[in-house]
Design an enzyme around this catalytic site. Structure first.
Site, short mmCIF file in Angstrom:
data_model
loop_
_atom_site.label_atom_id
_atom_site.label_comp_id
_atom_site.label_asym_id
_atom_site.label_seq_id
_atom_site.Cartn_x
_atom_site.Cartn_y
_atom_site.Cartn_z
N LYS A 154 0.84 -1.21 0.00
CA LYS A 154 0.00 0.00 0.00
C LYS A 154 0.87 1.25 0.00
CE LYS A 154 0.70 1.31 4.39
NZ LYS A 154 0.93 2.66 4.97
N THR A 158 -4.00 5.35 3.09
CA THR A 158 -2.70 5.88 2.70
C THR A 158 -2.72 6.59 1.35
OG1 THR A 158 -1.78 3.97 3.86
CG2 THR A 158 -0.25 5.28 2.59
#
Length: 319
Positions: free
Chosen positions: A184, A241
């Site tokens: 991620k 994120t």
């Protein structure tokens, strides 16, 4: 059970603050001056505006870490194996919980794997998922994944580390949890670059979606489970994120897209992880075009616009 957090950066400090709601916590830092500041003022400059509870003991003495039964390793992923190797004898038999997200660039391994290889008789676990240090330290609620191959030991750690604002879900899929938290960061850099270049939110959504496909493709090849990737440690962390400037990786990508300088003192785990994953994908013949293009972008072989154009020029296919 006694708890120590090794690493007094923003995230390690935030975890210590949350865990202090359950009982005493030792917070270790290499920098003796920083420890003195924390002890005197109950403030850590790395986590602005958060008062450290009185039952957090800040220390620069590494022996205070070894005195604990459970040790949270808030050490950057690229430095974790070195820390483990340096102190392997003193870490035997401990419950070691990695709090870092990344793939070691030299060994191509995740953080739980590093613990198992360097300290094989320790309990190896990983705490990961959608979480910003500032939110945790201010007692805002979130849910995280606790990954441990030994489910019984994982259940004990789950009970020990759950706090009023941290709800932990456990899994035995350490591979999936490692890869979700690591990849991620790669996708966050890509999405930041996309927004920084002015490509818009629709392009970011496309990158996140196709990036998730690449994450699941690699995880499946390495033994991770799809449900893990669709959980907190994968999809949950990806959403957070890739959409918030609280993320260092996303801010780094923004700077790339805007052709701005980025503070070199800030750790950006996704950079090393991008190169490691691109290398791993090549070695395994796994198709990961976003990762590949981002690696080229980070090497300054292509511009952001060229990278996006290359992705959109790929042969048409079914989803």
């Amino acid at each position: 059970m006694s708890i120590a957090v090794a690493g007094a950066g923003a995230f390690g400090t935030a975890l210590a603050v949350s865990l202090a709601q359950n009982g005493p916590v030792t917070l270790w830092a290499r920098d003796a001056e920083a420890v003195e500041t924390m002890s005197d003022t109950r403030l850590n400059p790395r986590l602005d505006g958060v008062l450290l509870p009185e039952n957090i003991r800040a220390s620069a003495d590494i022996e205070t870490v070894f005195a604990a039964d459970t040790i949270l390793l808030a050490v950057p992923a690229q430095k974790l194996r070195g820390f483990l190797s340096e102190h392997a004898d003193r870490l035997k038999g401990k419950a070691l919980v990695s709090c870092a997200k990344g793939i070691d660039a030299s060994t191509m391994t995740g953080t739980v794997t590093s613990i198992r290889e360097v300290v094989p008789d320790a309990t190896a676990a990983l705490l990961t998922g959608p979480s910003f240090a500032a939110d945790i330290a201010r007692n805002l609620p979130t849910a995280l994944t606790l990954a441990c191959q030994d489910d019984a030991k994982g259940a004990a750690l789950q009970k020990e580390l759950t706090t009023p604002n941290l709800r932990l879900y456990r899994t035995t899929d350490t591979v999936g949890a490692e890869l979700g938290g690591s990849l991620k960061n790669v996708m966050a850099i890509a999405c930041g670059a996309c927004i920084g270049e002015g490509m818009g939110d629709s392009a970011r959504a496309a990158l996140m979606t196709r990036g998730m496909t690449e994450m699941m493709r690699l995880a499946g090849a390495l033994g991770g489970r799809p449900d893990t990737m669709m959980g907190l440690s994968g999809f949950g962390d990806l959403v957070l994120t890739c959409t918030s400037e609280q993320s260092r990786n996303y801010r780094y990508g923004l700077a790339l897209g805007r052709q701005e300088n980025f503070d070199p003192s800030i750790t950006v785990e996704g950079v090393a992880t991008t190169h490691a994953v691109a290398k791993l994908a090549r070695a395994r013949a796994i198709d990961m075009p976003i990762v590949t293009m981002l690696a080229e972008l980070l090497e300054h072989d292509v511009s952001v616009a060229e990278a996006i154009q290359a992705l959109f020029s790929r042969p048409l296919k079914e989803e």
